[in-house]
Structure formats: C-alpha cells, structure tokens
Design an enzyme around this catalytic site. Structure first.
Site, PDB file in Angstrom:
ATOM      1  N   ASP A   1      26.728  56.100  65.712  1.00  0.00           N
ATOM      2  CA  ASP A   1      28.225  56.474  66.095  1.00  0.00           C
ATOM      3  C   ASP A   1      28.510  57.280  67.476  1.00  0.00           C
ATOM      4  OD1 ASP A   1      27.965  59.505  65.291  1.00  0.00           O
ATOM      5  OD2 ASP A   1      26.860  58.482  64.017  1.00  0.00           O
TER       6      ASP A   1
ATOM      7  N   ASP B   1      29.671  60.473  67.628  1.00  0.00           N
ATOM      8  CA  ASP B   1      30.113  61.902  67.182  1.00  0.00           C
ATOM      9  C   ASP B   1      31.429  61.904  67.310  1.00  0.00           C
ATOM     10  OD1 ASP B   1      28.753  63.938  66.191  1.00  0.00           O
ATOM     11  OD2 ASP B   1      29.103  65.160  68.167  1.00  0.00           O
TER      12      ASP B   1
END
Length: 278
Positions: A216, A218
């Site tokens: 991802d 973040d």
C-alpha cells in the site's frame, strides 16, 4: 562451507509461513531464556539445505507486532543451529516509485518502536554477560542482500535494490503527519516488525536479510484512500507466491557459498563490541 554446514532460518508473516516449502519436515517445540517463541520451529530441507521455518506472528496470526517475542524467536533459531536468517515482511510504501505489489530489499532502518527489548545482554542470569553496544551499520548482511537481489532479478520480478525501512510500534497505522515526517526523514518503506528483529539477529551473530512486499501507499498520498487491512491483505495474497519462490531459490544460492570466515567474523564482531563480558 557446504550446505550441510549451514542452516537457514526463515521468518515469515501471514501466508509466508507455509511448511510445504520444506521437505522431510518436523515440528519442534522449544523454549528459551527469554520465553517461548511465536510458534513451533518447523525444521526440514530445501533441496538438501537444512532450514528452520518460524511464523513471526504465530501460525494463526494472533500475536500483534508489539507482543511478538523477538528475543525468543531469534534465540530459538540460533539455538537450533541457524547461521543465516532470510525473512519476509509486508510494508507500506513511502515513495511514489515503490508501487504496491513491488518488492524491495531493505538496506537500512529507522526505529520508531518504544516497547521492545533490543538486546540479549539484559543482566539476566541466563543471558550473555556484559553490555553489547552493537554497531548497526551495515544493518542488514550485504552478502545475503545481494543474493536476494540476484535471485529476484533472475526470477524476473520488479525490485528496488535499496530501501530504508521505518518500523513503528503499531498495531495502528500512521497518521498523515507521521507518514509525511517519515518521508522527510528519508524513509522508503514502513512496517511494524523489522526492529528489533534485525538488531537481535546481528547480536546473535546471524546473517540477516529481508524481502519486503509493498502492499500500500500508507496514507501520505493526497487524494488517495489511506491504508486499510482489506487492501493490504489483497495485495499481499497476490504477491505471496513470488516471495516463496524467492526464498526457496535464495536458500540454495546461499548454500553454494563458503561462509566459514563470515560466520566467525559475525560472532567475533559481537564479542568485540561487548563490555564487561568476561
């Protein structure tokens, strides 16, 4: 050093603790002066190379990052005769160019944990004597890092050859302000487990390197959804087979090298940086 003289520990997170990568496997329940490790040790072989598999969070993934007994995990693997540790970790990306699904081989870290003991030399009756002031540059074993990099490239996967890993306490994710601060500090990836694992491995005299999966971005990217567990698990599951392939092939490559001198030097390095140990 032949493959019979080294033993490689593999520490994996969810999905990367698959015992099927090992042949002739058996489970061993152990304890250490620091308590019990996260789970049983699963010992076996990969193409004739002796290996020990350990699930960092337990095979049911029921141990949160702060409660992982890192000291017991590393000590148990050392006690089992491991000379090397190859580990996997899921992480967030702090850089646009490190896209979700991309692999990275970390070379440094920034430790933002606050609750974790980072040494075996704690004054305990069964602990090593003295105080170890362990230098942490280089943080990861460079020779093992290069083997992982070569393996990833041979398999044709995209990989970033360097990355600074920020380790936070967790289990919560970062605020946006924290995420942007870590970027300003020079962090490239963020997770909850590299520290103190990498520190303890070095203090135990083990050769340690990691394969990181960016799952991802973040929460630092404006206009994009913040990190959440569902997206992390989705990206992780889509890439877990890659990491298994990397670890299996890397184990064989590690065993092809002569590590005699490196193993002796790693142990002596700890002795040289321990005060009052006699």
């Amino acid at each position: 050093m032949s493959s019979q003289q080294i033993k490689i520990g593999i520490i994996g997170g969810s999905g990367l603790d698959d015992p099927d990568i090992l042949e002739n496997r058996h489970e061993t329940t152990v304890t250490t002066p620091y308590g019990d490790p996260s789970d049983v040790l699963i010992e076996g072989e990969i193409q004739g190379v002796k290996c020990v598999l350990l699930a960092r969070h337990g095979r049911k993934h029921n141990i949160m990052p702060s409660n992982v007994n890192y000291r017991a995990n590393i000590w148990a693997l050392r006690q089992a005769g491991c000379t090397h540790l190859l580990v996997s970790t899921a992480c967030g990306s702090l850089r646009e160019e490190i896209k979700p699904g991309t692999l990275a081989i970390p070379n440094d870290f920034i430790d933002r944990t606050t609750k974790r003991c980072q040494t075996f030399h704690d004054g305990g009756e069964e602990s090593p004597k003295g105080v170890c002031h362990l230098p942490m540059y280089p943080a990861f074993n460079e020779r093992c890092r290069q083997i992982l990099l070569k393996t990833v490239k041979e398999l044709g996967f995209n990989v970033h050859d360097k990355a600074t890993m920020v380790t936070i306490e967790g289990p919560r994710f970062s605020s946006r302000a924290e995420s942007n601060m870590f970027r300003q500090w020079g962090g490239d990836l963020i997770n909850m487990t590299t520290c103190p694992e990498v520190v303890l491995a070095k203090e135990a005299g083990l050769m340690y390197a990691a394969v990181a999966i960016a799952t991802d971005y973040d929460c630092w990217r404006e206009g994009h959804e913040s990190v959440n567990v569902q997206d992390v698990l989705k990206t992780f599951s889509e890439n877990v087979e890659k990491v298994k392939q990397i670890l299996v092939k890397a184990v064989v490559k590690v065993a092809e090298d002569d590590w005699s001198e490196a193993i002796t030097e790693a142990k002596q390095f700890v002795v040289n940086n321990t005060m009052g140990g006699k």
